[in-house]
Design a protein around this motif. Structure first.
Motif: not given
Length: 259
Positions: A76, A212-214, A176, A127
């Motif tokens: 993550g 997406a943050c991931g 994510t 995450s």
């Protein structure tokens, strides 16, 4: 012990309340959909509070349970600390509301030797942590290793995924969320880019508007899916609007599996 750091905020700290969440998500899913009759040991899951994204994540963990693999590497993005590389959690136990998950000293040592991984940050990242209760519930006797990444080359991350996936008794969980704090319509338009790129294993589309943050983990997973000849299945997509009713500041959630 890797202690719980976001229990009571992102998920309940008690077993009874967390179990009620999981049972509720399962009941709702089965009333609306049919869980695909496939087996998988690689998934993409969201990582918001369980009240918002737990329904979406739960579907992926039910697929993992069916696959029979008990050990997983969780990957993550770091939200609290900016750093270069991938941080390896070396703890031998991970606390959850259902009791502790075991860490794998063997895989930790292999990742150190093969990729030069080490602990770079204090591991209190949500995450990855919000995945622990699901894993303990669905694969209670399994082992896990937690990896949190900052700025990292996705080819490097994909090589780690490839190594883990090709082990008979190991699988991969990529964490994510999708777009953040747009209106509901804007969020769906942006998230369609991300969902479509996963569904078609399309790296060009992923990097043409996905928020997406991931995204680095998703890109690495797509690269590994291509390398390993895996086929994706979208399990669920929704937004925080479904739980909150707020259409002005929306976060998107996706779950998918690969076989």
């Amino acid at each position: 012990m890797r202690n719980m750091s976001v229990a009571g905020m992102f998920y309940p700290g008690g077993a009874e309340e967390e179990l009620s969440y999981i049972n509720h998500f399962t009941k709702l899913y089965d009333e609306r959909f049919s869980l695909p009759q496939i087996k998988s040991k690689a998934v993409i899951v969201p990582h918001a509070g369980h009240v918002y994204s737990g329904f979406t994540a739960n579907a992926a963990y039910r697929i993992l349970e069916r696959g029979g693999v008990k050990n997983f590497v969780l990957i993550g993005p770091s939200h609290r600390v900016a750093f270069d590389g991938v941080s390896l959690c070396e703890e031998l136990e991970y606390e959850t509301p259902f009791g502790s998950l075991r860490g794998s000293l063997e895989l930790v040592e292999e990742l150190k030797e093969r990729f030069g991984l080490r602990t770079l940050i204090s591991h209190s990242e949500h995450s990855t942590e919000v995945q622990f209760p699901f894993l303990k519930h669905y694969v209670p006797d399994g082992k896990i290793v937690e990896l949190v990444y900052g700025r990292v080359d996705t080819d490097f991350l994909s090589k780690i995924i490839d190594l883990v996936y090709q082990k008979e008794d190991w699988g991969v969980v990529i964490s994510t969320d999708l777009s953040h704090f747009h209106t509901l319509k804007q969020a769906k338009d942006i998230d369609n880019i991300c969902v479509g790129s996963v569904e078609r294993l399309d790296l060009r589309q992923l990097n043409n508007g996905c928020e997406a943050c991931g995204i680095l983990g998703v890109e690495a997973m797509i690269k590994s899916a291509i390398n390993l000849n895996l086929s994706p299945t979208i399990l669920d997509y929704r937004t925080s609007f479904d739980a909150s009713g707020d259409a002005t500041r929306v976060v998107g959630y996706l779950s998918a599996c690969f076989e």
